[in-house]
Design an enzyme around this catalytic site. Structure first.
Site, PDB file in Angstrom:
ATOM      1  CB  CYS A   4      -0.918  -0.015   1.221  1.00 17.99           C
ATOM      2  SG  CYS A   4      -1.937   1.457   1.361  1.00 17.99           S
ATOM      3  CB  CYS A  16      -0.592   2.544   4.117  1.00 18.60           C
ATOM      4  SG  CYS A  16      -1.986   1.786   3.309  1.00 18.60           S
ATOM      5  CG  ASP A  17       3.327   1.178   4.209  1.00 16.47           C
ATOM      6  OD1 ASP A  17       2.751   1.635   5.208  1.00 16.47           O
ATOM      7  OD2 ASP A  17       3.328  -0.026   3.909  1.00 16.47           O
TER       8      ASP A  17
END
Ligand SMILES: Cc1cc2nc3c(=O)[nH]c(=O)nc-3n(C[C@H](O)[C@H](O)[C@H](O)COP(=O)(O)OP(=O)(O)OC[C@H]3O[C@@H](n4cnc5c(N)ncnc54)[C@H](O)[C@@H]3O)c2cc1C
Length: 311
Positions: free
Chosen positions: A130, A133-134
């Site tokens: 992701c 997200c990261d």
């Protein structure tokens, strides 16, 4: 007894719920990840009616629309479904069970994992699924996206906002993003595509240091990296459907007709979990709406007998 239980709280499930509620069905939506897969992207520019918005914004708008009607939402995982002795179904979560006349399965897909040595040890230690997200964790680092779809391209474009170098490693000759994203990639000097190449191993101890390639790139079969983002598609969550006798294809996708009906009376399916070639938010929502209408017809055309007995 509900008229309809929708399994899956992604855009497909919420779209179906909105439509079914307008048709006056009593509905429960059961889902574990609110908003589903579309929340993994910050750039949705192909949903009619909105020039650009984030995936989270889109899913929230569709959910909000559904909640304008009396829709019950249960946060949880469906662990079992079975048919009653007569023509109703039980949908079971960890701590509740729901009796219903019909079901829409809108469970989407889970990410396909990269099955190479090093993956399991380094997952979440440099291997991510992701970018949204990261990506900030990889600021000023060198990363690669594995995959060639539009989603993979969008992951790379997002990462290029943080990273000085982003490789796209793809097993085929040409990546296949939407033309608009292909043009963005061409204009982005930080992105470099390594085509006709497979990753055969993820390297590193405790954190990713690189990947091994099945053919040399710039004279070496090792590419030094700080992070690897995997975007190689998904595996449909169709296990519950199979339990009810719903037919799936060789990929495990639920077979539906043009009206989102499965082969089992009273069971409909829509979105990423079904056997459509083109899987997008808009196509999922449209299939969900078809399913809602068919559930409405099914509920109104049949007599239902309530029983606690399992078939
Ligand atoms: C990085 C990325 C970018 C994308 N960008 C776009 C884009 O710009 N435009 C576009 O149209 N599409 C885009 N897509 C595709 C889009 O996200 C999907 O087609 C769409 O979200 C599918 O929706 P769905 O509701 O069918 O499935 P999902 O969104 O996967 O929702 C299914 C839900 O069901 C839940 N679930 C599964 N099993 C159970 C269970 N047993 N019990 C309870 N809940 C369960 C899941 O947790 C999930 O919440 C993108 C996808 C990715 C990965």
């Amino acid at each position: 007894m509900y008229d309809l239980v929708i399994i899956g709280s992604g855009v497909t499930g919420y779209g179906a719920a909105m439509y079914a509620a307008r048709l006056d069905l009593s509905i429960a939506v059961i889902g574990d990840v609110d908003g589903g897969t579309i929340t993994l992207t910050d750039d949705v520019a192909n949903y009619p009616g909105y020039l650009q918005l984030t995936g989270k914004e889109l899913s929230e708008k569709i959910k909000e629309h559904a909640l304008d009607y009396p829709v019950f939402i249960e946060s949880g995982t469906v662990t079992d479904i079975f048919r009653c002795k007569e023509n109703c179904f039980y949908v079971v979560t960890e701590n509740k069970s729901f009796l219903t006349k019909s079901i829409i399965i809108a469970t989407g897909m889970k990410e396909r994992e990269l099955e190479v040595p090093g993956h399991d040890e380094l997952k979440n230690r440099g291997v991510s699924y992701c970018a949204l997200c990261d990506a900030p964790l990889y600021k000023d680092k060198i990363v690669a996206v594995i995959g060639g779809s539009d989603s993979a391209a969008k992951e790379a474009l997002l990462l290029a906002k943080y990273c000085p170098k982003v490789y796209i490693i793809y097993r085929r000759e040409k990546i296949r993003p939407e033309p608009i994203n292909a043009a963005r990639i061409e204009r982005e000097p930080k992105i470099e595509i390594i085509s006709k190449t497979n990753v055969t191993e993820i390297l590193g101890t405790n954190k990713v240091t690189g990947v091994k390639l099945d053919r040399p790139y710039n004279g070496s079969d090792v590419l030094g990296l700080d992070g690897v983002f995997v975007a190689i598609g998904g595996i449909p969550y169709s296990g519950l459907a199979k339990k009810l006798g719903v037919e799936v294809n060789e990929k495990g996708e639920i077979k539906i007709d043009r009206s989102s009906r499965t082969n089992v009376d009273g069971v409909f399916a829509a979105g990423d979990v079904v056997d459509s070639e083109f899987k997008q938010a808009i196509t999922g929502v449209a299939e969900g709406v078809h399913a809602a209408y068919q559930a409405y017809k099914y509920v109104n055309e049949n007599e239902f007998i309530f029983t606690y007995q399992q078939e």
